[in-house]
Design a protein around this motif. Sequence first.
Motif, short mmCIF file in Angstrom:
data_model
loop_
_atom_site.label_atom_id
_atom_site.label_comp_id
_atom_site.label_asym_id
_atom_site.label_seq_id
_atom_site.Cartn_x
_atom_site.Cartn_y
_atom_site.Cartn_z
N GLY A 123 -15.83 0.72 -27.52
CA GLY A 123 -15.05 -0.24 -28.50
C GLY A 123 -16.02 -1.31 -29.17
O GLY A 123 -17.22 -1.34 -29.21
N GLU A 124 -15.34 -1.99 -30.27
CA GLU A 124 -15.72 -2.67 -31.10
C GLU A 124 -15.28 -4.25 -31.20
O GLU A 124 -13.86 -4.36 -30.74
CB GLU A 124 -15.50 -2.33 -32.49
N VAL A 125 -16.00 -5.18 -31.39
CA VAL A 125 -15.46 -6.66 -31.61
C VAL A 125 -16.29 -7.55 -32.69
O VAL A 125 -17.31 -7.10 -33.23
CB VAL A 125 -16.00 -7.34 -30.40
N ARG A 126 -15.52 -7.95 -33.30
CA ARG A 126 -15.88 -8.98 -34.54
C ARG A 126 -15.25 -10.45 -34.10
O ARG A 126 -14.03 -10.49 -34.07
CB ARG A 126 -15.38 -8.19 -35.82
N VAL A 127 -16.18 -11.32 -34.64
CA VAL A 127 -15.87 -12.70 -34.71
C VAL A 127 -16.34 -13.30 -35.96
O VAL A 127 -17.63 -13.19 -36.32
CB VAL A 127 -16.54 -13.29 -33.50
N PHE B 86 -18.79 -2.10 -14.83
CA PHE B 86 -19.99 -2.66 -13.83
C PHE B 86 -20.28 -1.46 -12.79
O PHE B 86 -19.59 -1.04 -12.26
CB PHE B 86 -19.48 -3.82 -13.09
N SER B 87 -21.54 -1.54 -12.69
CA SER B 87 -22.13 -0.63 -11.65
C SER B 87 -22.67 -1.16 -10.47
O SER B 87 -23.01 -2.21 -10.51
CB SER B 87 -23.47 0.37 -12.44
N HIS B 88 -22.33 -0.60 -9.07
CA HIS B 88 -22.74 -1.32 -7.97
C HIS B 88 -22.90 -0.19 -6.97
O HIS B 88 -21.93 0.73 -6.79
CB HIS B 88 -21.57 -2.19 -7.37
N ALA B 89 -24.03 -0.22 -6.25
CA ALA B 89 -24.21 0.74 -5.30
C ALA B 89 -24.19 2.34 -5.66
O ALA B 89 -23.67 2.86 -5.07
CB ALA B 89 -23.52 0.60 -3.97
N GLY B 90 -24.57 2.41 -7.06
CA GLY B 90 -24.47 3.66 -7.47
C GLY B 90 -23.13 4.28 -8.04
O GLY B 90 -23.13 5.41 -8.52
N GLN B 91 -22.50 3.21 -7.95
CA GLN B 91 -20.83 3.72 -8.51
C GLN B 91 -20.34 3.01 -9.83
O GLN B 91 -20.90 1.61 -9.85
CB GLN B 91 -19.61 3.61 -7.41
N THR B 92 -19.68 3.42 -10.51
CA THR B 92 -19.23 2.60 -11.89
C THR B 92 -18.01 2.36 -11.78
O THR B 92 -17.17 3.11 -11.51
CB THR B 92 -19.70 3.35 -13.07
N ASN B 93 -17.55 1.21 -11.88
CA ASN B 93 -16.25 0.63 -11.70
C ASN B 93 -15.73 0.00 -13.06
O ASN B 93 -16.53 -0.73 -13.93
CB ASN B 93 -15.86 -0.57 -10.65
N ARG B 94 -14.68 0.42 -13.81
CA ARG B 94 -14.21 -0.16 -15.10
C ARG B 94 -13.45 -1.43 -14.68
O ARG B 94 -12.43 -1.15 -14.01
CB ARG B 94 -13.37 0.74 -15.58
N VAL B 95 -13.74 -2.44 -15.33
CA VAL B 95 -13.24 -3.72 -14.99
C VAL B 95 -12.37 -4.03 -16.28
O VAL B 95 -11.65 -4.97 -16.20
CB VAL B 95 -14.05 -4.89 -14.87
N LEU B 96 -12.60 -3.50 -17.46
CA LEU B 96 -11.59 -3.71 -18.80
C LEU B 96 -11.50 -2.40 -19.23
O LEU B 96 -12.28 -1.69 -19.06
CB LEU B 96 -12.36 -4.67 -19.50
N HIS B 97 -10.12 -2.09 -19.67
CA HIS B 97 -9.95 -0.96 -20.32
C HIS B 97 -9.17 -0.78 -21.45
O HIS B 97 -8.11 -1.47 -21.30
CB HIS B 97 -9.05 -0.03 -19.12
N ASN B 98 -9.89 -0.39 -22.48
CA ASN B 98 -9.08 -0.25 -23.80
C ASN B 98 -8.31 -1.24 -24.38
O ASN B 98 -7.13 -1.53 -24.67
CB ASN B 98 -8.07 1.04 -23.77
N ILE B 99 -9.00 -2.33 -24.64
CA ILE B 99 -8.48 -3.68 -25.14
C ILE B 99 -8.26 -3.69 -26.27
O ILE B 99 -9.48 -3.67 -27.16
CB ILE B 99 -9.34 -4.95 -24.53
N ASP B 100 -7.38 -3.93 -27.11
CA ASP B 100 -7.01 -4.38 -28.59
C ASP B 100 -6.54 -5.76 -28.70
O ASP B 100 -5.88 -6.10 -27.65
CB ASP B 100 -6.03 -3.44 -28.85
#
Length: 274
Positions: free
Chosen positions: A74-78, A25-39
């Motif tokens: 990453g990739e997601v399949r349903v 997510f980006s806010h005020a010019g900064q990018t924050n990682r809210v989920l990381h490398n989910i399997d």
Amino acid sequence: MPPTSSATKDSAAAHIWAKGVSVDFSHAGQTNRVLHNIDMSIPRGGFVSLIGPSGCGKSTLLKVLAGLLQPAEGEVRVAGVTPAEAARQRRIGLVFQEATLMPWKNALDNVKVLMEIAYKDRSKEDITQRATEMLRLVGLEKAALKRPSQLSGGMRQRVSIARALAMDPEVLMMDEPFGALDAITREEMSEFLLEIWQRTGKTIVFVTHSIDEAVFLSREVHVMGTGPARIVETMPITLPYPRVEESYSLPEFAVASGRLRRLLKDGHGSKATS
């Protein structure tokens, strides 16, 4: 981008599959990682809960799986396709913490509303029959003509679940659907949901803050932590089905809930409740 050959094989074996999923997510010019490398790999007909401290990304992950949010990596399949395509094909049903019913419509009409939008080729009689069947499934056939203001919180959530089931999705994704209910009603709704799951065979992904709720409902629990937001551990729940009120007092229940508490603390703290 299509999956690689090995990813294709893995995703084909699971009803819901995710590999290397990250969200920024980006806010005020900064990018924050809210989920990381989910399997993640969830079999058809599985019941999986996501649990973790507030702000660890449970609802964000659910939105990715439901096709409401595109991951940065990453990739997601349903059901073998992207979540957005699965949603377009009406394979995914969503239930949120608030029932979000239309207050001027009765229970039956609230169940019908999505079908009336999606199924232009169906007759009014067919839609009404399907909606009535879903209200019967959730035990509210006699409340069909009542408006939301005349229903309890648990009954309103049953209508919301009936509305999602009316579209006959393969997957039901639920974001803390019982979080606003009192403790007794919450336990009753948990038993009700297990009955629906066992009768319909849907695959369910369930977000909760409650340790006991996760243990009672799930075949498997994905424990999420922070710093960065990730899955700390995937924990199978061996508590036998059917699960009823007496299940809470079984030794297996105490062992599972105790381990979940330890995992949540190790994952940088939690305010999950029992």
